[in-house]
Motif scaffolding. Sequence first.
Motif, PDB file in Angstrom:
ATOM      1  N   GLU A 110       0.897  -0.953   0.066  1.00 40.58           N
ATOM      2  CA  GLU A 110       0.085  -0.012   0.053  1.00 40.58           C
ATOM      3  C   GLU A 110       1.077   1.284  -0.028  1.00 40.58           C
ATOM      4  O   GLU A 110       1.911   1.411   0.968  1.00 40.58           O
ATOM      5  N   GLY A 111       0.608   2.168  -0.875  1.00 40.88           N
ATOM      6  CA  GLY A 111       1.375   3.370  -0.944  1.00 40.88           C
ATOM      7  C   GLY A 111       2.697   3.337  -1.129  1.00 40.88           C
ATOM      8  O   GLY A 111       3.487   3.941  -0.556  1.00 40.88           O
ATOM      9  N   PRO A 112       3.229   2.518  -2.190  1.00 39.36           N
ATOM     10  CA  PRO A 112       4.628   2.314  -2.338  1.00 39.36           C
ATOM     11  C   PRO A 112       5.548   3.708  -2.644  1.00 39.36           C
ATOM     12  O   PRO A 112       4.998   4.500  -3.222  1.00 39.36           O
ATOM     13  N   ASN A 113       6.501   3.572  -1.783  1.00 36.06           N
ATOM     14  CA  ASN A 113       7.460   4.698  -1.922  1.00 36.06           C
ATOM     15  C   ASN A 113       7.110   6.076  -1.423  1.00 36.06           C
ATOM     16  O   ASN A 113       7.686   6.883  -1.680  1.00 36.06           O
ATOM     17  N   GLN A 114       5.722   5.982  -0.831  1.00 34.93           N
ATOM     18  CA  GLN A 114       5.175   7.250  -0.106  1.00 34.93           C
ATOM     19  C   GLN A 114       5.871   7.510   1.232  1.00 34.93           C
ATOM     20  O   GLN A 114       6.197   6.470   1.902  1.00 34.93           O
ATOM     21  N   PRO A 115       5.812   8.511   1.781  1.00 35.19           N
ATOM     22  CA  PRO A 115       6.340   8.776   3.190  1.00 35.19           C
ATOM     23  C   PRO A 115       5.271   8.014   3.997  1.00 35.19           C
ATOM     24  O   PRO A 115       4.374   7.995   3.753  1.00 35.19           O
ATOM     25  N   GLY A 116       6.211   7.292   5.155  1.00 34.63           N
ATOM     26  CA  GLY A 116       5.368   6.424   6.038  1.00 34.63           C
ATOM     27  C   GLY A 116       4.792   5.268   5.428  1.00 34.63           C
ATOM     28  O   GLY A 116       4.537   4.156   6.289  1.00 34.63           O
ATOM     29  N   SER A 117       5.207   4.858   4.234  1.00 31.09           N
ATOM     30  CA  SER A 117       4.652   3.313   3.717  1.00 31.09           C
ATOM     31  C   SER A 117       5.728   2.413   3.918  1.00 31.09           C
ATOM     32  O   SER A 117       7.118   2.792   3.953  1.00 31.09           O
ATOM     33  N   GLU A 118       5.424   1.080   4.028  1.00 32.66           N
ATOM     34  CA  GLU A 118       6.405   0.168   4.629  1.00 32.66           C
ATOM     35  C   GLU A 118       7.129  -0.141   3.454  1.00 32.66           C
ATOM     36  O   GLU A 118       8.247  -0.793   3.397  1.00 32.66           O
ATOM     37  N   TRP A 119       6.433  -0.052   2.092  1.00 31.33           N
ATOM     38  CA  TRP A 119       7.100  -0.524   0.773  1.00 31.33           C
ATOM     39  C   TRP A 119       7.907   0.730   0.371  1.00 31.33           C
ATOM     40  O   TRP A 119       7.550   1.571  -0.206  1.00 31.33           O
ATOM     41  N   GLN A 120       9.350   0.427   0.440  1.00 32.35           N
ATOM     42  CA  GLN A 120      10.159   1.490  -0.066  1.00 32.35           C
ATOM     43  C   GLN A 120      11.224   0.863  -0.800  1.00 32.35           C
ATOM     44  O   GLN A 120      12.182   0.031  -0.388  1.00 32.35           O
ATOM     45  N   PHE A 121      10.892   0.666  -2.213  1.00 35.55           N
ATOM     46  CA  PHE A 121      11.547  -0.252  -3.099  1.00 35.55           C
ATOM     47  C   PHE A 121      12.826   0.251  -3.342  1.00 35.55           C
ATOM     48  O   PHE A 121      13.213   1.443  -3.613  1.00 35.55           O
ATOM     49  N   ASP A 122      13.937  -0.844  -3.432  1.00 33.17           N
ATOM     50  CA  ASP A 122      15.224  -0.403  -3.816  1.00 33.17           C
ATOM     51  C   ASP A 122      15.533  -1.308  -4.989  1.00 33.17           C
ATOM     52  O   ASP A 122      16.184  -0.602  -5.928  1.00 33.17           O
ATOM     53  N   GLU A 123      15.578  -2.418  -5.341  1.00 37.47           N
ATOM     54  CA  GLU A 123      16.002  -3.306  -6.272  1.00 37.47           C
ATOM     55  C   GLU A 123      15.149  -4.624  -6.596  1.00 37.47           C
ATOM     56  O   GLU A 123      14.536  -5.031  -5.696  1.00 37.47           O
ATOM     57  N   SER A 124      15.424  -5.035  -7.873  1.00 39.97           N
ATOM     58  CA  SER A 124      14.795  -6.463  -8.205  1.00 39.97           C
ATOM     59  C   SER A 124      15.933  -7.453  -8.541  1.00 39.97           C
ATOM     60  O   SER A 124      16.980  -7.141  -8.984  1.00 39.97           O
ATOM     61  N   ILE A 125      15.766  -8.506  -7.986  1.00 40.60           N
ATOM     62  CA  ILE A 125      16.604  -9.684  -8.208  1.00 40.60           C
ATOM     63  C   ILE A 125      15.831 -10.719  -9.286  1.00 40.60           C
ATOM     64  O   ILE A 125      14.726 -11.014  -8.677  1.00 40.60           O
ATOM     65  N   VAL A 126      16.345 -11.033 -10.325  1.00 46.82           N
ATOM     66  CA  VAL A 126      15.751 -11.804 -11.141  1.00 46.82           C
ATOM     67  C   VAL A 126      16.349 -13.251 -11.444  1.00 46.82           C
ATOM     68  O   VAL A 126      17.637 -13.453 -11.288  1.00 46.82           O
ATOM     69  N   LEU A 127      15.502 -14.237 -11.011  1.00 43.00           N
ATOM     70  CA  LEU A 127      16.164 -15.490 -10.953  1.00 43.00           C
ATOM     71  C   LEU A 127      15.249 -16.446 -12.039  1.00 43.00           C
ATOM     72  O   LEU A 127      14.009 -16.097 -12.423  1.00 43.00           O
ATOM     73  N   GLU A 128      15.933 -17.633 -12.536  1.00 44.76           N
ATOM     74  CA  GLU A 128      15.533 -18.387 -13.752  1.00 44.76           C
ATOM     75  C   GLU A 128      15.125 -20.004 -12.858  1.00 44.76           C
ATOM     76  O   GLU A 128      15.951 -20.451 -12.320  1.00 44.76           O
ATOM     77  N   HIS A 129      13.920 -20.343 -13.102  1.00 47.10           N
ATOM     78  CA  HIS A 129      13.521 -21.410 -12.430  1.00 47.10           C
ATOM     79  C   HIS A 129      13.294 -22.659 -13.404  1.00 47.10           C
ATOM     80  O   HIS A 129      12.614 -22.204 -14.453  1.00 47.10           O
ATOM     81  N   GLU A 130      13.719 -23.720 -13.585  1.00 44.14           N
ATOM     82  CA  GLU A 130      13.495 -24.532 -14.386  1.00 44.14           C
ATOM     83  C   GLU A 130      11.992 -24.920 -14.846  1.00 44.14           C
ATOM     84  O   GLU A 130      11.860 -24.797 -16.159  1.00 44.14           O
ATOM     85  N   THR A 131      11.333 -24.892 -13.973  1.00 40.38           N
ATOM     86  CA  THR A 131       9.751 -24.973 -14.399  1.00 40.38           C
ATOM     87  C   THR A 131       8.861 -23.838 -14.284  1.00 40.38           C
ATOM     88  O   THR A 131       7.904 -23.785 -14.700  1.00 40.38           O
ATOM     89  N   GLU A 132       9.354 -22.968 -13.308  1.00 41.91           N
ATOM     90  CA  GLU A 132       8.309 -21.810 -12.959  1.00 41.91           C
ATOM     91  C   GLU A 132       8.877 -20.597 -13.923  1.00 41.91           C
ATOM     92  O   GLU A 132       8.112 -19.701 -13.967  1.00 41.91           O
ATOM     93  N   GLY A 133      10.116 -20.873 -14.624  1.00 37.34           N
ATOM     94  CA  GLY A 133      10.278 -19.508 -15.350  1.00 37.34           C
ATOM     95  C   GLY A 133      11.119 -18.510 -14.594  1.00 37.34           C
ATOM     96  O   GLY A 133      11.679 -18.861 -13.593  1.00 37.34           O
ATOM     97  N   THR A 134      10.773 -17.229 -15.073  1.00 37.27           N
ATOM     98  CA  THR A 134      11.388 -16.207 -14.420  1.00 37.27           C
ATOM     99  C   THR A 134      10.617 -15.739 -13.146  1.00 37.27           C
ATOM    100  O   THR A 134       9.312 -15.639 -13.116  1.00 37.27           O
ATOM    101  N   ILE A 135      11.384 -15.718 -12.128  1.00 37.66           N
ATOM    102  CA  ILE A 135      10.931 -15.077 -10.756  1.00 37.66           C
ATOM    103  C   ILE A 135      11.620 -13.865 -10.359  1.00 37.66           C
ATOM    104  O   ILE A 135      12.946 -13.727 -10.550  1.00 37.66           O
ATOM    105  N   VAL A 136      10.993 -12.852  -9.905  1.00 38.96           N
ATOM    106  CA  VAL A 136      11.544 -11.778  -9.558  1.00 38.96           C
ATOM    107  C   VAL A 136      11.239 -11.327  -8.070  1.00 38.96           C
ATOM    108  O   VAL A 136      10.128 -11.428  -7.608  1.00 38.96           O
ATOM    109  N   LEU A 137      12.429 -10.975  -7.356  1.00 41.53           N
ATOM    110  CA  LEU A 137      12.160 -10.743  -6.049  1.00 41.53           C
ATOM    111  C   LEU A 137      12.369  -9.138  -5.841  1.00 41.53           C
ATOM    112  O   LEU A 137      13.375  -8.643  -6.396  1.00 41.53           O
TER     113      LEU A 137
END
Length: 95
Positions: free
Chosen positions: A49-76
């Motif tokens: 909720e309210g990404p990157n807004q003051p007071g929001s718990e969600w303060q995005f920094d980066e994404s890590i991309v992983l590849e899984h054999e059966t699940e495909g691309t997974i992004v953290l």
Amino acid sequence: MQKTEFHIEQIIELIKEQEPDRLDLIAELEKSERKKWIRQPYIYFVSGEGPNQPGSEWQFDESIVLEHETEGTIVLDILKDGRIGGIEFLSQIRD
């Protein structure tokens, strides 16, 4: 038939294989209370909720991309405080 559950250990193994220097992410996942979930496009560990807004718990920094054999691309989505905000399974997203 495809399994309906996905286990956090599977993500930890991918990080060990593909991002071995990211011990911080492994530690975050190991201490998570959520160890498994029903397959879905996005799993939230932190309120988006309210990404990157003051007071929001969600303060995005980066994404890590992983590849899984059966699940495909997974992004953290990694937050500025080092927590994992969520995990996105791109193959589960429907147009």
